[in-house]
Design a protein around this motif. Structure first.
Motif, mmCIF file in Angstrom:
data_model
loop_
_atom_site.group_PDB
_atom_site.id
_atom_site.type_symbol
_atom_site.label_atom_id
_atom_site.label_comp_id
_atom_site.label_asym_id
_atom_site.label_seq_id
_atom_site.Cartn_x
_atom_site.Cartn_y
_atom_site.Cartn_z
ATOM 1 N N VAL A 139 3.326 61.139 6.441
ATOM 2 C CA VAL A 139 3.792 61.889 5.515
ATOM 3 C C VAL A 139 4.338 60.608 4.726
ATOM 4 C CG1 VAL A 139 6.187 62.745 4.250
ATOM 5 C CG2 VAL A 139 4.683 63.673 6.020
ATOM 6 N N VAL A 140 3.627 60.001 3.673
ATOM 7 C CA VAL A 140 3.992 58.413 2.563
ATOM 8 C C VAL A 140 5.204 59.267 1.669
ATOM 9 C CG1 VAL A 140 2.067 57.420 3.461
ATOM 10 C CG2 VAL A 140 1.997 59.187 1.506
ATOM 11 N N TYR A 141 6.256 58.455 1.201
ATOM 12 C CA TYR A 141 6.793 57.998 0.407
ATOM 13 C C TYR A 141 7.139 56.493 -0.515
ATOM 14 C CZ TYR A 141 10.305 56.948 4.117
ATOM 15 O OH TYR A 141 10.974 56.073 4.572
ATOM 16 N N TRP A 142 7.446 56.449 -1.908
ATOM 17 C CA TRP A 142 7.770 54.901 -2.128
ATOM 18 C C TRP A 142 9.547 54.732 -2.391
ATOM 19 C CZ3 TRP A 142 5.486 51.228 -4.138
ATOM 20 C CH2 TRP A 142 5.686 50.492 -4.733
ATOM 21 N N SER A 143 9.960 53.483 -1.627
ATOM 22 C CA SER A 143 10.968 52.819 -1.446
ATOM 23 C C SER A 143 10.811 51.917 -2.113
ATOM 24 C CB SER A 143 11.195 51.720 -0.236
ATOM 25 O OG SER A 143 12.584 51.472 -0.120
ATOM 26 N N GLU A 144 12.180 52.001 -3.473
ATOM 27 C CA GLU A 144 12.051 51.025 -3.623
ATOM 28 C C GLU A 144 12.871 50.049 -3.506
ATOM 29 O OE1 GLU A 144 14.158 52.197 -7.805
ATOM 30 O OE2 GLU A 144 13.761 54.349 -6.460
ATOM 31 N N ASN A 145 14.236 50.027 -2.395
ATOM 32 C CA ASN A 145 13.901 48.313 -2.223
ATOM 33 C C ASN A 145 13.619 47.937 -1.581
ATOM 34 O OD1 ASN A 145 16.788 48.960 -2.731
ATOM 35 N ND2 ASN A 145 17.718 50.218 -1.080
ATOM 36 N N ALA A 149 25.840 46.738 -8.581
ATOM 37 C CA ALA A 149 25.982 47.071 -7.363
ATOM 38 C C ALA A 149 26.029 48.517 -8.003
ATOM 39 C CB ALA A 149 27.431 46.691 -6.940
ATOM 40 N N VAL A 150 25.830 48.630 -9.170
ATOM 41 C CA VAL A 150 26.308 49.976 -9.002
ATOM 42 C C VAL A 150 24.347 50.405 -9.373
ATOM 43 C CG1 VAL A 150 26.044 52.379 -10.935
ATOM 44 C CG2 VAL A 150 28.331 50.449 -10.106
ATOM 45 N N GLY A 151 23.001 49.533 -9.842
ATOM 46 C CA GLY A 151 21.872 49.354 -9.718
ATOM 47 C C GLY A 151 21.593 49.646 -8.605
ATOM 48 N N GLY A 152 21.709 48.968 -7.309
ATOM 49 C CA GLY A 152 21.502 48.810 -6.072
ATOM 50 C C GLY A 152 22.143 50.295 -5.313
ATOM 51 N N ALA A 153 23.574 50.593 -5.632
ATOM 52 C CA ALA A 153 23.778 51.620 -4.616
ATOM 53 C C ALA A 153 22.970 53.040 -5.662
ATOM 54 C CB ALA A 153 25.219 51.698 -5.569
ATOM 55 N N GLN A 154 22.409 53.068 -7.070
ATOM 56 C CA GLN A 154 21.282 53.986 -7.304
ATOM 57 C C GLN A 154 20.218 53.694 -6.405
ATOM 58 O OE1 GLN A 154 21.676 53.314 -11.135
ATOM 59 N NE2 GLN A 154 23.290 55.157 -11.623
ATOM 60 N N ARG A 155 19.620 52.984 -6.118
ATOM 61 C CA ARG A 155 18.865 52.381 -6.044
ATOM 62 C C ARG A 155 18.617 53.178 -4.139
ATOM 63 N NH1 ARG A 155 18.516 47.761 -8.707
ATOM 64 N NH2 ARG A 155 19.531 46.863 -6.563
ATOM 65 N N SER A 156 19.711 52.853 -3.407
ATOM 66 C CA SER A 156 19.948 53.121 -2.192
ATOM 67 C C SER A 156 19.350 54.288 -1.917
ATOM 68 C CB SER A 156 21.291 52.684 -1.946
ATOM 69 O OG SER A 156 20.551 50.816 -1.618
ATOM 70 N N GLN A 157 20.293 55.323 -2.989
ATOM 71 C CA GLN A 157 20.038 56.502 -2.990
ATOM 72 C C GLN A 157 18.714 57.585 -3.420
ATOM 73 O OE1 GLN A 157 20.393 58.945 -5.807
ATOM 74 N NE2 GLN A 157 21.318 60.930 -4.614
ATOM 75 N N ARG A 158 18.520 57.163 -4.347
ATOM 76 C CA ARG A 158 17.227 57.479 -4.452
ATOM 77 C C ARG A 158 16.305 57.984 -3.397
ATOM 78 N NH1 ARG A 158 17.946 55.522 -9.639
ATOM 79 N NH2 ARG A 158 16.654 53.294 -9.274
ATOM 80 N N ASP A 159 16.589 56.096 -2.906
ATOM 81 C CA ASP A 159 15.303 55.728 -1.129
ATOM 82 C C ASP A 159 15.993 56.997 -0.095
ATOM 83 O OD1 ASP A 159 13.811 53.824 -2.700
ATOM 84 O OD2 ASP A 159 15.049 52.142 -1.574
ATOM 85 N N SER A 160 17.326 57.932 0.019
ATOM 86 C CA SER A 160 17.767 58.024 1.284
ATOM 87 C C SER A 160 17.080 59.575 1.505
ATOM 88 C CB SER A 160 19.180 58.086 1.328
ATOM 89 O OG SER A 160 19.186 56.472 1.324
ATOM 90 N N ALA A 161 17.454 59.905 -0.596
ATOM 91 C CA ALA A 161 16.854 61.140 -1.023
ATOM 92 C C ALA A 161 15.426 61.274 -0.629
ATOM 93 C CB ALA A 161 16.730 61.854 -2.495
ATOM 94 N N ARG A 162 15.091 60.777 -0.966
ATOM 95 C CA ARG A 162 12.552 60.627 -0.871
ATOM 96 C C ARG A 162 12.525 60.660 0.488
ATOM 97 N NH1 ARG A 162 12.491 55.714 -4.256
ATOM 98 N NH2 ARG A 162 12.086 56.792 -6.591
ATOM 99 N N LYS A 163 13.470 59.556 1.471
ATOM 100 C CA LYS A 163 13.258 60.079 3.151
ATOM 101 C C LYS A 163 13.923 60.445 3.616
ATOM 102 C CE LYS A 163 14.179 56.935 7.099
ATOM 103 N NZ LYS A 163 14.850 55.783 7.336
ATOM 104 N N GLY A 164 14.969 61.763 2.901
ATOM 105 C CA GLY A 164 15.303 62.731 3.431
ATOM 106 C C GLY A 164 13.754 64.054 3.199
ATOM 107 N N VAL A 165 13.662 63.845 1.848
ATOM 108 C CA VAL A 165 12.267 64.999 1.572
ATOM 109 C C VAL A 165 11.117 64.475 2.834
ATOM 110 C CG1 VAL A 165 10.587 65.305 -0.002
ATOM 111 C CG2 VAL A 165 12.630 65.425 -0.383
ATOM 112 N N ALA A 166 10.722 63.377 3.253
ATOM 113 C CA ALA A 166 9.962 62.701 3.861
ATOM 114 C C ALA A 166 9.856 63.531 5.410
ATOM 115 C CB ALA A 166 9.332 61.012 3.643
#
Length: 146
Positions: free
Chosen positions: A131-137, A33-50
């Motif tokens: 504007v492109v960004y990577w989504s881990e999920n 669960a923690v790993g999934g939450a971390q992936r989602s957090q990184r995706d949210s950060a990338r989407k915000g920067v994009a």
């Protein structure tokens, strides 16, 4: 009779093994669960920067007669991307100079003139940007454009 009662105190080896097995299952579930939450957090950060990069593109266009920054220039970074830091690269989003997709290590990228197609920037004409960004999920690039 009292000797038998004294020997019955404590836990058996089987009981201890069962408790340890249950604890291991709970710990495994928490780690997943923690790993999934971390992936989602990184995706949210990338989407915000994009999204902030797309806003910077629009701000540039509104101040330059509707023109987006030309390919391979630093015009956007110098004036409009100040304070926007891509957490993947620890730098401002980059102008790719040509349509490209993003990877987990390349960070957020932008290009103009381009448009979005299947999560990647594709060469275009006119007043368009991507504007492109990577989504881990999703396991693929995502694209924002006008």
């Amino acid at each position: 009779m009292s000797l038998l009662v004294k020997n019955k105190k404590g836990f058996t080896l089987i009981e201890i093994v069962i408790v340890l097995a249950i604890a291991a299952l709970v710990l495994a579930g928490v780690l997943l669960a923690v790993g999934g939450a971390q992936r989602s957090q990184r995706d949210s950060a990338r989407k915000g920067v994009a999204a902030r990069t797309a806003t910077a593109m629009e701000n540039h266009a509104s101040n330059n007669n509707g023109s987006y920054p030309p390919t391979a220039t630093t015009a956007l970074a110098a004036s409009y991307l100040v304070g926007i830091i891509d957490t993947d690269t620890d730098a401002a989003p980059t102008n790719t100079g040509a349509p490209a997709s993003a990877t987990a290590t390349s960070g957020v990228r932008y290009v103009a003139p381009a448009t979005c197609a299947n999560g990647a920037a594709v060469a275009s004409t006119g007043r368009r940007y991507a504007v492109v960004y990577w989504s881990e999920n999703a396991g693929a690039t995502q694209c924002l454009g006008n």
